[in-house]
Design a protein around this motif. Structure first.
Motif, PDB file in Angstrom:
ATOM      1  N   ARG A  71       0.861  -1.179   0.000  1.00  0.00           N
ATOM      2  CA  ARG A  71       0.000   0.000   0.000  1.00  0.00           C
ATOM      3  C   ARG A  71       0.899   1.232   0.000  1.00  0.00           C
ATOM      4  O   ARG A  71       2.046   1.187   0.458  1.00  0.00           O
ATOM      5  N   ARG A  72       0.361   2.312  -0.549  1.00  0.00           N
ATOM      6  CA  ARG A  72       1.130   3.550  -0.653  1.00  0.00           C
ATOM      7  C   ARG A  72       0.382   4.651   0.080  1.00  0.00           C
ATOM      8  O   ARG A  72      -0.811   4.840  -0.125  1.00  0.00           O
ATOM      9  N   GLY A  73       1.114   5.358   0.943  1.00  0.00           N
ATOM     10  CA  GLY A  73       0.516   6.428   1.731  1.00  0.00           C
ATOM     11  C   GLY A  73       0.817   7.780   1.112  1.00  0.00           C
ATOM     12  O   GLY A  73       1.923   8.025   0.629  1.00  0.00           O
ATOM     13  N   PHE A  74      -0.178   8.648   1.127  1.00  0.00           N
ATOM     14  CA  PHE A  74      -0.034   9.983   0.552  1.00  0.00           C
ATOM     15  C   PHE A  74      -0.922  10.945   1.314  1.00  0.00           C
ATOM     16  O   PHE A  74      -1.808  10.535   2.075  1.00  0.00           O
ATOM     17  N   CYS A  75      -0.696  12.231   1.129  1.00  0.00           N
ATOM     18  CA  CYS A  75      -1.530  13.238   1.761  1.00  0.00           C
ATOM     19  C   CYS A  75      -2.816  13.407   0.955  1.00  0.00           C
ATOM     20  O   CYS A  75      -2.768  13.657  -0.246  1.00  0.00           O
ATOM     21  N   ALA A  76      -3.953  13.287   1.624  1.00  0.00           N
ATOM     22  CA  ALA A  76      -5.240  13.446   0.951  1.00  0.00           C
ATOM     23  C   ALA A  76      -5.513  14.907   0.587  1.00  0.00           C
ATOM     24  O   ALA A  76      -6.332  15.186  -0.281  1.00  0.00           O
ATOM     25  N   GLU A  77      -4.808  15.852   1.231  1.00  0.00           N
ATOM     26  CA  GLU A  77      -5.017  17.276   0.964  1.00  0.00           C
ATOM     27  C   GLU A  77      -4.253  17.755  -0.267  1.00  0.00           C
ATOM     28  O   GLU A  77      -4.800  18.422  -1.120  1.00  0.00           O
ATOM     29  N   CYS A  78      -2.956  17.425  -0.342  1.00  0.00           N
ATOM     30  CA  CYS A  78      -2.131  17.964  -1.437  1.00  0.00           C
ATOM     31  C   CYS A  78      -1.617  16.883  -2.389  1.00  0.00           C
ATOM     32  O   CYS A  78      -1.073  17.207  -3.435  1.00  0.00           O
ATOM     33  N   GLY A  79      -1.761  15.608  -2.024  1.00  0.00           N
ATOM     34  CA  GLY A  79      -1.388  14.516  -2.916  1.00  0.00           C
ATOM     35  C   GLY A  79       0.053  14.053  -2.837  1.00  0.00           C
ATOM     36  O   GLY A  79       0.451  13.157  -3.573  1.00  0.00           O
ATOM     37  N   THR A  80       0.857  14.625  -1.954  1.00  0.00           N
ATOM     38  CA  THR A  80       2.266  14.246  -1.869  1.00  0.00           C
ATOM     39  C   THR A  80       2.422  12.762  -1.548  1.00  0.00           C
ATOM     40  O   THR A  80       1.880  12.281  -0.554  1.00  0.00           O
ATOM     41  N   PRO A  81       3.176  11.998  -2.355  1.00  0.00           N
ATOM     42  CA  PRO A  81       3.466  10.597  -2.023  1.00  0.00           C
ATOM     43  C   PRO A  81       4.449  10.556  -0.848  1.00  0.00           C
ATOM     44  O   PRO A  81       5.470  11.243  -0.865  1.00  0.00           O
ATOM     45  N   LEU A  82       4.136   9.760   0.174  1.00  0.00           N
ATOM     46  CA  LEU A  82       4.938   9.736   1.399  1.00  0.00           C
ATOM     47  C   LEU A  82       5.518   8.375   1.760  1.00  0.00           C
ATOM     48  O   LEU A  82       6.639   8.303   2.258  1.00  0.00           O
ATOM     49  N   PHE A  83       4.740   7.297   1.554  1.00  0.00           N
ATOM     50  CA  PHE A  83       5.146   5.994   2.070  1.00  0.00           C
ATOM     51  C   PHE A  83       4.890   4.858   1.086  1.00  0.00           C
ATOM     52  O   PHE A  83       3.926   4.892   0.322  1.00  0.00           O
ATOM     53  N   TYR A  84       5.747   3.876   1.140  1.00  0.00           N
ATOM     54  CA  TYR A  84       5.593   2.595   0.446  1.00  0.00           C
ATOM     55  C   TYR A  84       5.603   1.573   1.569  1.00  0.00           C
ATOM     56  O   TYR A  84       6.614   1.423   2.262  1.00  0.00           O
ATOM     57  N   ASP A  85       4.477   0.895   1.782  1.00  0.00           N
ATOM     58  CA  ASP A  85       4.316   0.069   2.971  1.00  0.00           C
ATOM     59  C   ASP A  85       3.933  -1.362   2.628  1.00  0.00           C
ATOM     60  O   ASP A  85       2.993  -1.597   1.874  1.00  0.00           O
ATOM     61  N   ILE A  86       4.682  -2.284   3.189  1.00  0.00           N
ATOM     62  CA  ILE A  86       4.341  -3.703   3.166  1.00  0.00           C
ATOM     63  C   ILE A  86       3.833  -4.000   4.578  1.00  0.00           C
ATOM     64  O   ILE A  86       4.640  -4.099   5.514  1.00  0.00           O
ATOM     65  N   PRO A  87       2.512  -4.055   4.787  1.00  0.00           N
ATOM     66  CA  PRO A  87       1.965  -4.093   6.146  1.00  0.00           C
ATOM     67  C   PRO A  87       2.555  -5.165   7.070  1.00  0.00           C
ATOM     68  O   PRO A  87       2.658  -4.934   8.269  1.00  0.00           O
ATOM     69  N   GLU A  88       2.961  -6.317   6.541  1.00  0.00           N
ATOM     70  CA  GLU A  88       3.495  -7.378   7.402  1.00  0.00           C
ATOM     71  C   GLU A  88       4.947  -7.145   7.802  1.00  0.00           C
ATOM     72  O   GLU A  88       5.467  -7.814   8.687  1.00  0.00           O
ATOM     73  N   ALA A  89       5.631  -6.229   7.147  1.00  0.00           N
ATOM     74  CA  ALA A  89       7.055  -6.001   7.408  1.00  0.00           C
ATOM     75  C   ALA A  89       7.259  -5.205   8.700  1.00  0.00           C
ATOM     76  O   ALA A  89       6.362  -4.487   9.143  1.00  0.00           O
ATOM     77  N   ASP A  90       8.446  -5.305   9.263  1.00  0.00           N
ATOM     78  CA  ASP A  90       8.751  -4.563  10.493  1.00  0.00           C
ATOM     79  C   ASP A  90       9.291  -3.166  10.196  1.00  0.00           C
ATOM     80  O   ASP A  90       9.772  -2.476  11.075  1.00  0.00           O
ATOM     81  N   PHE A  91       9.201  -2.744   8.941  1.00  0.00           N
ATOM     82  CA  PHE A  91       9.670  -1.417   8.530  1.00  0.00           C
ATOM     83  C   PHE A  91       8.646  -0.796   7.590  1.00  0.00           C
ATOM     84  O   PHE A  91       7.750  -1.468   7.071  1.00  0.00           O
ATOM     85  N   ILE A  92       8.791   0.503   7.389  1.00  0.00           N
ATOM     86  CA  ILE A  92       7.997   1.229   6.401  1.00  0.00           C
ATOM     87  C   ILE A  92       8.983   2.043   5.569  1.00  0.00           C
ATOM     88  O   ILE A  92       9.976   2.544   6.097  1.00  0.00           O
ATOM     89  N   ASN A  93       8.729   2.139   4.283  1.00  0.00           N
ATOM     90  CA  ASN A  93       9.572   2.945   3.403  1.00  0.00           C
ATOM     91  C   ASN A  93       9.019   4.357   3.333  1.00  0.00           C
ATOM     92  O   ASN A  93       7.813   4.548   3.160  1.00  0.00           O
ATOM     93  N   ILE A  94       9.912   5.323   3.436  1.00  0.00           N
ATOM     94  CA  ILE A  94       9.525   6.720   3.275  1.00  0.00           C
ATOM     95  C   ILE A  94      10.077   7.226   1.946  1.00  0.00           C
ATOM     96  O   ILE A  94      11.111   6.749   1.475  1.00  0.00           O
ATOM     97  N   THR A  95       9.370   8.163   1.338  1.00  0.00           N
ATOM     98  CA  THR A  95       9.876   8.774   0.110  1.00  0.00           C
ATOM     99  C   THR A  95      10.932   9.799   0.509  1.00  0.00           C
ATOM    100  O   THR A  95      10.697  10.665   1.348  1.00  0.00           O
ATOM    101  N   LEU A  96      12.105   9.680  -0.078  1.00  0.00           N
ATOM    102  CA  LEU A  96      13.227  10.525   0.343  1.00  0.00           C
ATOM    103  C   LEU A  96      13.004  12.001   0.019  1.00  0.00           C
ATOM    104  O   LEU A  96      13.497  12.882   0.718  1.00  0.00           O
ATOM    105  N   GLY A  97      12.238  12.288  -1.015  1.00  0.00           N
ATOM    106  CA  GLY A  97      11.944  13.680  -1.342  1.00  0.00           C
ATOM    107  C   GLY A  97      11.037  14.348  -0.331  1.00  0.00           C
ATOM    108  O   GLY A  97      10.956  15.574  -0.290  1.00  0.00           O
ATOM    109  N   SER A  98      10.341  13.557   0.512  1.00  0.00           N
ATOM    110  CA  SER A  98       9.465  14.137   1.529  1.00  0.00           C
ATOM    111  C   SER A  98      10.214  14.470   2.816  1.00  0.00           C
ATOM    112  O   SER A  98       9.643  15.069   3.727  1.00  0.00           O
TER     113      SER A  98
END
Length: 162
Positions: A71-98
C-alpha cells in the motif's frame, strides 16, 4: 545503510508530518512502473525505517493498495506521495523527497532497471536554463508560498490549528 539520525518530513501542505529515528535502510531509486505512477515521476527514491523508529507527528495519510502486497501512503489534501508500505514487514519505506533534508540521504542503489528511462544517461548533455536576470518571479513565489517549511512546526498553517 545511512547513518543513524533523527529525521523529520512530510507533505507539501503540512497536513501529514512524520519523524524517523535511527537508521534509514537501503536508500535507493526505484524505477518500477508502479513507483513511477505513484510518484508522477520517472523514479521514486525510498528508504526503510523500522516501525519502532517511525512516528506520525501530524495528521494521517490516505492509503492506496497498489497491489495485494503493498500500500502507498499519501496526503489526501495535497497529494504528496509519502510511504511505500508492506503491512506485514517490520519497517515502512519513506519517500526521500518528503524528508525535510532530502540532501542528507544519498541512494546506494537503483532497482527495476528494466523500466528506467533509456535517456537518463543523456541528461548532463541537456542545455541548462539561464538564471533569470530579475528575481521578481522568485520573490513573488516566495512571498505567496503556501508550502510547509522544511522543519517541524507546532501548527500549520501558521495561526490555524489542524
Amino acid at each position: 545503510m545511512s547513518a543513524s539520525a533523527d529525521r523529520s518530513g512530510g507533505c507539501q501542505c503540512g497536513a501529514v508530518r512524520y519523524r524517523a529515528s535511527g537508521e534509514l535502510g537501503y536508500p535507493h531509486l526505484c524505477h518500477c512502473r508502479m513507483c513511477q505512477k505513484a510518484a508522477g515521476n520517472y523514479f521514486l527514491p525510498l528508504a526503510g525505517v523500522l516501525r519502532a523508529d517511525f512516528t506520525l507527528t501530524r495528521g494521517e495519510p490516505k492509503w492506496f493498495s497498489s497491489s495485494d502486497l503493498v500500500r502507498r501512503g499519501f496526503c489526501a489534501e495535497c497529494g504528496t506521495p509519502l510511504f511505500y508500505d508492506i503491512p506485514e514487514a517490520d519497517f515502512i519505506n519513506i519517500t526521500l523527497g518528503s524528508l525535510d533534508d532530502p540532501q542528507s540521504v544519498e541512494p546506494v542503489a537503483q532497482s527495476n532497471m528494466g523500466t528506467r528511462m533509456r535517456w537518463f544517461d543523456d541528461l548532463d548533455a541537456l542545455p541548462v536554463e539561464p538564471e533569470p536576470e530579475s528575481s521578481e518571479r522568485e520573490d513573488t513565489i516566495a512571498s505567496s508560498n503556501h508550502q510547509h517549511p522544511d522543519h517541524d512546526t507546532i501548527q500549520w498553517p501558521h495561526g490555524a490549528a489542524r
